[in-house]
Enzyme design. Structure first.
Site, PDB file in Angstrom:
ATOM      1  CB  THR A   3      -1.060   0.002   1.261  1.00  0.00           C
ATOM      2  OG1 THR A   3      -1.382   1.285   1.494  1.00  0.00           O
ATOM      3  CG2 THR A   3      -0.039  -0.401   2.377  1.00  0.00           C
ATOM      4  CB  SER A  48      -3.282   1.848  10.669  1.00  0.00           C
ATOM      5  OG  SER A  48      -3.216   1.065   9.626  1.00  0.00           O
ATOM      6  CE1 TYR A  73      -3.602  -3.293   4.955  1.00  0.00           C
ATOM      7  CE2 TYR A  73      -3.915  -0.996   5.003  1.00  0.00           C
ATOM      8  CZ  TYR A  73      -3.743  -2.224   4.270  1.00  0.00           C
ATOM      9  OH  TYR A  73      -3.496  -2.363   2.662  1.00  0.00           O
ATOM     10  CG  HIS A  74      -1.483   1.741   6.712  1.00  0.00           C
ATOM     11  ND1 HIS A  74      -2.433   2.272   7.125  1.00  0.00           N
ATOM     12  CD2 HIS A  74      -1.611   2.067   5.323  1.00  0.00           C
ATOM     13  CE1 HIS A  74      -3.407   2.800   6.144  1.00  0.00           C
ATOM     14  NE2 HIS A  74      -2.900   2.596   5.073  1.00  0.00           N
ATOM     15  CE  LYS A 115      -1.804  -4.853   2.641  1.00  0.00           C
ATOM     16  NZ  LYS A 115      -1.646  -6.139   1.552  1.00  0.00           N
TER      17      LYS A 115
END
Lengths: 438, 438
Positions: free
Chosen positions: A199, A234, A236-237, A240
């Site tokens: 991302t 976050s 989530y980020h 990644k």
């Protein structure tokens, strides 16, 4: 780098074609004027290559999701042998969070049957969890992929910020799934090309230009090209970013080949393939957890709900049409990374601020006779609302990507879709419920 | 930065002392000549501060391990209220891998009882797993730490490279443990200072100088200070990079305070406290999985086993004496990071190549009448064996660290120790069994 003259023999061209297509491409491009002199059989070779690509076996992990489903159908339609591996957990999370896609999606088995009925093409299905190594290994050994496209991760920043359990779930699920995949590739498919969905959010919002994965730094009179520093926003980020570091390492030590697609915010629901039939329709999320800004705005416009811009709306991000997502993945597959290479593409086509896109939706909505208000609501995230942002995205363009532009597709591909299904909107899902402050 | 003149009133000094001790320190240093004029009560304040520090409660996670045990005793001896939280899993892994510390270590309960008998000081013990959030939360609520020193991770690169299971174990164990800690701090102890053990191995071997955690990059006419790019060399080192990113994020969004100690390779076994009694003795690993280069070389010298230099031996790394480890941690605790600050110290005192230290051990061994051969064996790791390496370590020195130098401590603190326990050496443990190529 070009060890050959432009006047390659047929054998040399063939050899390069099979062993190092990228160098061949490079030579072709560099010598374009002179290549009028190439033997006519180069054309045959391209035909042959097209044929070979068309029998390439691509496993799409997460192929029941938003990007994954569109990609699987696109590749199948282009003649690739496609398999889908998916745990279907995303449908379960929808139930858990009491949210639903705007568009009614069919069960994966129904989708695939319909695709076969319409096109005659079979997509093999493996239902199971990437974190289950034994299952993954068995599926990979059965399918024997030439490329793996890996969308199979928890992909929502707000989901990861709900609480500790969701943060841990997100990081363990994403990191372990990818580790398992790397180990299976290392053991059984060392030449397989991994195309991994990252991302743009891995970079955060640095005050300098964002390059594609790497940056050349001059420091105290010395110089090196190093991984671009990451400031993800976050858990989530962050997952990644962890993946990127793990994959990069696996390429370095095991010689695996990988392409990390640092994707921007995807919008749109229609692709050529998913638009063929109601049973093939793609999901469209507008809720506060999985809905991305632009899709959410269009649906809000359709139901006369004010657009909810978080904070000042100066947050600038990369965006792309889902029709470009599927094309980018195809380009990455068709021109694989070299053995040992960890290649990074920034996958977006245009940069907009959140405020910009709210204005564009407002304008497009007016053209359809909709009255669209814009509300600035308290930002549930912690992020800079005014900042420098300039990211490069030249790699995919140089591979031949012809971008769809938002200004062209906003009304056709999104607003009309939102209007068509507006009776399915559940207004209680729209506002953000997850705050970064916890 | 200095908003005050050097002529602070007593109240101002007191206020700064309580609210922003680092700025006070900064002012003191900047105005040193003029501070002969400071009111005498600044001395009292320093006394008072010392007293306050001495009642600071420090939870040492992983306090049964090599660095953790030495640190816990050192802090206890310096008057801090110390607790140890440890799952004792490391002792279990020793059994699993059939390896053992050179020095016979007592059970943790025996160690702590002996410490109490000798010094009158109690160290509270919490046996359990950091990955068990409920246990961690309960222990933290009971102990109420002002600082947490976090050594509680799987810390061996070869262990993480044994196979997929060990890679996954390492990353999940380390990442989830740290996430749990961050969440408990956020919820219950937002002002607590996290001192986290990282590793110099997070940086890899870039061709430019290694700064402390951040680097200022000028690029296309703009400038920003960003996290230093990481190129870790094993799934273990990667887990520390993941931790660093996660902790940095928690500081940014929740305002937590953290210090990441990017530690070099630790050597030595004796500290003032662990040397007080045989029952307090620290562990000393020389096996191919947990043994670090210098400790392993000394033990090899003691038993007339050739030193096993991996590859060419040109790999340069930062090193430090374990007596400096404990002192560095104390310095970090005594001068906490500010709220929201993610501070990085490179924690080493000297740079050597692996070949250098083999030569030093050979020379020191000769002085003790030992015949020491040096063998270059096939490198089980994948790493550059000749490279540029220049890392900064000014932050800890500026806090007052007085380094022990390897040349001074090699014989006393290490070789003699190795000789004393050489009958316990199991030669089958020494050679590397884990290869990066898998």
């Amino acid at each position: 780098m070009n060890r050959f003259s432009a006047d390659l023999s047929e054998t040399e061209v063939h050899f390069l074609f099979l062993t190092d297509y990228r160098r061949l491409e490079h030579i072709v491009r560099k010598n374009l004027p002179r290549w009028s002199r190439v033997p006519p059989n180069l054309i045959d070779l391209r035909e042959y290559r097209h044929e070979r690509l068309s029998t390439m076996r691509v496993l799409v992990i997460g192929g029941d999701g938003y990007c994954g489903w569109a990609t699987a159908l696109h590749l199948s339609s282009r003649g690739y042998e496609v398999g889908i591996l998916d745990s279907l957990i995303r449908r379960h999370w929808d139930n858990e969070l009491c949210i639903d896609t705007l568009t009614p999606i069919a069960p994966i088995q129904t989708r695939l049957q319909r695709w076969k009925d319409l096109t005659g093409k079979t997509i093999e299905l493996f239902v199971g969890d990437l974190c289950n190594h034994a299952f993954l290994e068995k599926a990979m050994l059965q399918f024997k992929p030439d490329s793996v496209v890996h969308f199979g991760e928890q992909r929502s920043a707000p989901f990861s910020m709900i609480d500790r359990e969701h943060a841990v779930l997100t990081q363990v699920n994403n990191v372990v799934g990818t580790l398992n995949l790397l180990y299976v590739m290392h053991e059984h498919f060392p030449d397989c090309h991994l195309v991994k969905l990252g991302t743009m959010g891995e970079y955060g919002t640095p005050n300098i230009d964002i390059e594609e994965g790497y940056i050349t730094i001059e420091h105290n009179g010395r110089k090196d090209t190093l991984p671009y520093p990451k400031q993800p926003g976050s858990y989530y980020h962050l997952s990644k970013v962890h993946d990127s570091h793990n994959i990069h390492f696996a390429c370095r030590i095991w010689g695996l080949r990988a392409t990390d697609l640092n994707q921007g915010i995807v919008y749109g629901v229609l692709t050529e393939e998913t638009g063929m039939d109601e049973l093939l329709i793609n999901r469209l999320d507008y809720d506060g957890v999985f809905g991305t800004a632009l899709n959410r705005f269009c649906i809000q416009a359709a139901i006369a709900h004010p657009l909810t811009v978080y904070g000042k709306g100066g947050q600038t991000r990369g965006f792309l049409d889902i029709r470009d997502t599927v094309r980018c993945v195809e380009l990455a597959i068709a021109t694989p990374a070299a053995p040992g290479e960890f290649r990074v593409f920034n996958q977006f086509t245009e940069l907009f601020s959140v405020g910009d896109i709210a204005n564009m939706v407002q304008k497009a909505g007016s053209a359809l006779g909709l009255k669209v208000d814009i509300n600035h609501i308290e930002n549930p995230r912690i992020e800079k609302e005014e900042h420098y942002f300039n990211a490069k995205n030249t790699n995919l363009l140089s591979l031949g990507l012809q971008p769809h532009l938002l200004s062209d597709s906003l009304i056709d591909s999104l607003l009309n879709f939102a209007l068509k299904y507006k009776d399915r909107v559940d207004q209680t899902e729209i506002l953000p419920k997850v705050k970064w402050k916890g």
